[in-house]
Enzyme design. Structure first.
Site, PDB file in Angstrom:
ATOM      1  N   ASN A 182      46.605  -3.943  30.303  1.00 32.04           N
ATOM      2  CA  ASN A 182      46.633  -5.242  31.220  1.00 32.04           C
ATOM      3  C   ASN A 182      45.398  -5.636  31.426  1.00 32.04           C
ATOM      4  O   ASN A 182      45.083  -6.878  31.158  1.00 32.04           O
ATOM      5  CB  ASN A 182      47.418  -4.820  32.389  1.00 32.04           C
ATOM      6  CG  ASN A 182      47.888  -5.789  33.498  1.00 32.04           C
ATOM      7  OD1 ASN A 182      47.385  -7.032  33.263  1.00 32.04           O
ATOM      8  ND2 ASN A 182      48.942  -5.138  34.224  1.00 32.04           N
ATOM      9  N   ASP A 183      44.570  -5.201  32.299  1.00 36.10           N
ATOM     10  CA  ASP A 183      43.435  -5.841  32.838  1.00 36.10           C
ATOM     11  C   ASP A 183      42.394  -6.248  31.730  1.00 36.10           C
ATOM     12  O   ASP A 183      41.683  -6.954  31.801  1.00 36.10           O
ATOM     13  CB  ASP A 183      42.615  -4.891  33.911  1.00 36.10           C
ATOM     14  CG  ASP A 183      43.393  -4.714  34.997  1.00 36.10           C
ATOM     15  OD1 ASP A 183      44.187  -5.829  35.515  1.00 36.10           O
ATOM     16  OD2 ASP A 183      43.280  -3.687  35.619  1.00 36.10           O
ATOM     17  N   VAL A 184      42.494  -5.423  30.713  1.00 36.03           N
ATOM     18  CA  VAL A 184      41.621  -5.481  29.548  1.00 36.03           C
ATOM     19  C   VAL A 184      41.912  -6.813  28.780  1.00 36.03           C
ATOM     20  O   VAL A 184      40.989  -7.175  27.860  1.00 36.03           O
ATOM     21  CB  VAL A 184      41.228  -4.264  28.606  1.00 36.03           C
ATOM     22  CG1 VAL A 184      40.805  -3.279  29.466  1.00 36.03           C
ATOM     23  CG2 VAL A 184      42.793  -3.926  27.938  1.00 36.03           C
ATOM     24  N   VAL A 185      43.043  -7.304  28.751  1.00 36.62           N
ATOM     25  CA  VAL A 185      43.268  -8.522  27.829  1.00 36.62           C
ATOM     26  C   VAL A 185      43.565  -9.754  28.992  1.00 36.62           C
ATOM     27  O   VAL A 185      44.161 -10.653  28.705  1.00 36.62           O
ATOM     28  CB  VAL A 185      44.697  -8.449  27.396  1.00 36.62           C
ATOM     29  CG1 VAL A 185      44.273  -7.529  26.281  1.00 36.62           C
ATOM     30  CG2 VAL A 185      45.812  -7.902  28.257  1.00 36.62           C
TER      31      VAL A 185
ATOM     32  N   SER B  85      45.173  -2.242  38.521  1.00 32.40           N
ATOM     33  CA  SER B  85      44.189  -2.440  39.588  1.00 32.40           C
ATOM     34  C   SER B  85      45.032  -3.585  40.450  1.00 32.40           C
ATOM     35  O   SER B  85      44.161  -4.141  41.550  1.00 32.40           O
ATOM     36  CB  SER B  85      43.340  -3.295  38.883  1.00 32.40           C
ATOM     37  OG  SER B  85      43.610  -4.381  37.967  1.00 32.40           O
TER      38      SER B  85
END
Lengths: 99, 465
Positions: free
Chosen positions: B390-393, B431
């Site tokens: 999620n956050d890393v993309v 997050s």
């Protein structure tokens, strides 16, 4: 303990710590964190020493807590690390990564 | 005490210190890591056994055994049953226990000093106080980290003037420490001192968002090591000093490495606060709508693609989908599709976790790429399949300067021609930040459990013949 000798021990241990993990590949960072977590579980030894010295109720209660928490740190840290490294075993038979 | 024991106790401690360093050294390769740990474990066991014969130990043997056995049993059982995906919080928990133990040791020592049974030179007292503060902070901080990762405390708690308040508590802690140092400890003073230290640890951790927790846990790990090292000095057990400081130093380096992988400095992680922009991000970003796709259509898209990049994340770990994903990869490869894997340095909740899971499923190392190596390839990729990441993309890291993750290096999946996101539900990630990727025109959402989705994709591709 002689203060200067202690300082030397601290200094050498710090460099050892830095050098030992410098070459650890990123994929082992989590097991490393867990493994070092286990190693400071040696604090249980300190807990045992203070509990062994304790006389008053307050000292005994706090000393008991120290041993309990320290033992939890050591055993839990060991089992968690061991379980994690177990997973690496299956990848260990695969061809080694580059570098 | 027998003279033989006089020699035996320090000798075993010395051997333990050597084995601990050897054990950590073994961590530099998966081949040696396990045997190193086993040796360190044996050393720990021996060190605990000989401590019954330590010259300072005069009684309370039964209590000692009760504490050792009960704590070991609970910790062993808990560490065994917990799922692999929950490992980070277990590390936090056990680390916190170590910090708490160091703090409790300091408490007993200071009580002894008060009753006059122990003498301390000023240096020792200073080190004892420092160890007490650090151990307490590591204890309460780790417990908060545990609660956060366990999902008991999802919100990052903030209030106006928080930084100033935290500073005040911290200053009070130091002040009380100085007071103890000058006037000597009294029980009331000690109580206040430890309360303030514990409060400081809580306050420091509470505002930090869940996504930053691995860094924070690593930091507390280093702090516990430091506290243990200090206790070793106070108790005059060099093995504790060495083990503690080695861990403290190694943990500090590791913390910096992890923070660097997130493109943040440690100060940024600790004080800038991920949670701060929660409300803004949630309110501002969600424009457009998410478009769903079903597995059959996704399968067709991938089967006729030239190049597919799979981006695994925490969702893959939770669903244990790595074996199915590898099956899918082999199937696509046999149709002539070029399939590779892209792993973000902080994918999942532990660095390196994804590599382990993929390796376990049999994915060869040369198909797995790091962020720097693969980002240039996304524009020429037909399908980027994001599984549980999620956050890393999240392109907000590039586009939205108000986003809390702005500036973090991400995998540029949004630049591929089509992006399929496998996700369990519509909620925000761990997050709590809205993901702009889900609203892009070239993004399709494929809802479901990663393993079932992979199964459906395999079936879909097979049905094409």
């Amino acid at each position: 303990m002689e203060g200067w000798i202690a300082l030397y021990i601290f200094m050498l241990a710090a460099f050892t710590g830095i050098e030992v993990i410098r070459r650890v590949p990123a994929i082992l960072h989590t097991p490393l964190m867990s493994g070092s977590n286990f190693i400071h579980g040696i604090v249980v030894v300190g807990g045992m020493v203070v509990l062994g010295m304790a006389d008053t109720t307050a000292e005994i209660v706090v000393g008991f807590i120290a041993v309990f928490l320290g033992a939890g740190n050591a055993v839990g840290g060991y089992v968690v690390t061991e379980r994690m490294l177990e997973m690496f075993k299956s990848s260990g038979t695969k061809p080694e990564k580059k570098d | 005490m027998m003279p033989a024991l006089d020699f035996l106790v320090p000798a075993v401690y010395f051997a333990a210190a050597v084995m601990f360093i050897y054990g950590l050294k073994g961590m530099s390769s998966p081949v040696t890591a396990r045997s190193g740990m086993i040796w360190a474990g044996v050393a720990m066991l021996l060190a605990v056994l000989v401590t019954f014969f330590h010259p300072k130990v005069e009684g309370n043997y039964l209590l000692m055994i009760i504490a050792l056995v009960s704590a070991s049993a609970v910790a062993w059982w808990w560490a065994r049953i917990v799922a692999m995906t929950d490992m980070p919080q277990m590390i936090a928990l056990y680390n916190g226990m170590g910090g708490g133990s160091a703090a409790a040791i300091a408490a007993v020592e200071l009580l002894k000093l008060h009753s006059g049974q122990v003498q301390m030179v000023p240096t020792t007292l200073l080190v004892a106080c420092f160890g007490a503060i650090i151990g307490s902070i590591a204890f309460s901080g780790s417990m908060v980290a545990y609660a956060k990762l366990q999902g008991w405390m999802r919100k990052s708690w903030r209030f106006p003037g928080q930084q100033a308040f935290n500073l005040l508590v911290f200053a009070a802690t130091i002040g009380l420490g100085v007071w103890i140092f000058i006037d000597g400890p009294t029980p009331t003073l000690l109580l206040l001192f430890f309360m303030a230290s514990l409060l400081a640890g809580i306050l420091l951790t509470v505002p930090i968002g869940g996504a930053d927790m691995p860094v924070v846990i690593s930091l507390y790990n280093a702090l516990t090591g430091l506290a243990v090292g200090f206790k070793g000095y106070v108790l005059e057990i060099p093995a504790l000093m060495i083990a503690g400081i080695v861990v403290g130093a190694a943990g500090t380096v590791l913390t910096q490495l992890m923070a660097k992988a997130m493109n943040r400095s440690l100060t940024n992680v600790l004080f800038a606060g991920f949670g701060k922009a929660d409300e803004d991000a949630a309110a501002g970003a969600a424009s457009g709508e998410m478009r769903a796709i079903d597995a059959t259509d996704a399968a067709i898209q991938m089967a006729y693609a030239e190049k597919v990049i799979i981006v695994p994340g925490y969702g893959l770990a939770v669903a244990q989908a790595q074996h199915k994903i590898w099956e899918l990869t082999e199937l696509l490869t046999s149709r002539g599709v070029k399939v590779t894997f892209a792993i973000h340095p902080v994918a999942g909740r532990m660095p390196g976790h994804m590599n382990v899971l993929l390796a376990e499923a049999g994915v060869p190392y040369d198909l797995i790429y790091d962020l720097e190596d693969i980002n240039a390839q996304f524009p020429t990729t037909d399908v980027a399949l994001v599984i549980g990441a999620n956050d890393v993309v999240n392109p907000a890291a590039r586009k939205d300067s108000s986003s809390p993750i702005f500036g973090m290096p991400i995998l540029d999946v949004d630049r591929s021609r089509n992006c399929i996101v496998v996700k369990r539900g519509k909620g925000t990630g761990f997050s709590g930040i809205e993901n702009l990727l889900f609203f892009e025109d070239n993004t399709r959402m494929l809802y479901g459990d990663a393993q079932k989705v992979a199964q459906a994709l395999i079936a879909g591709i097979k049905s094409l013949g």
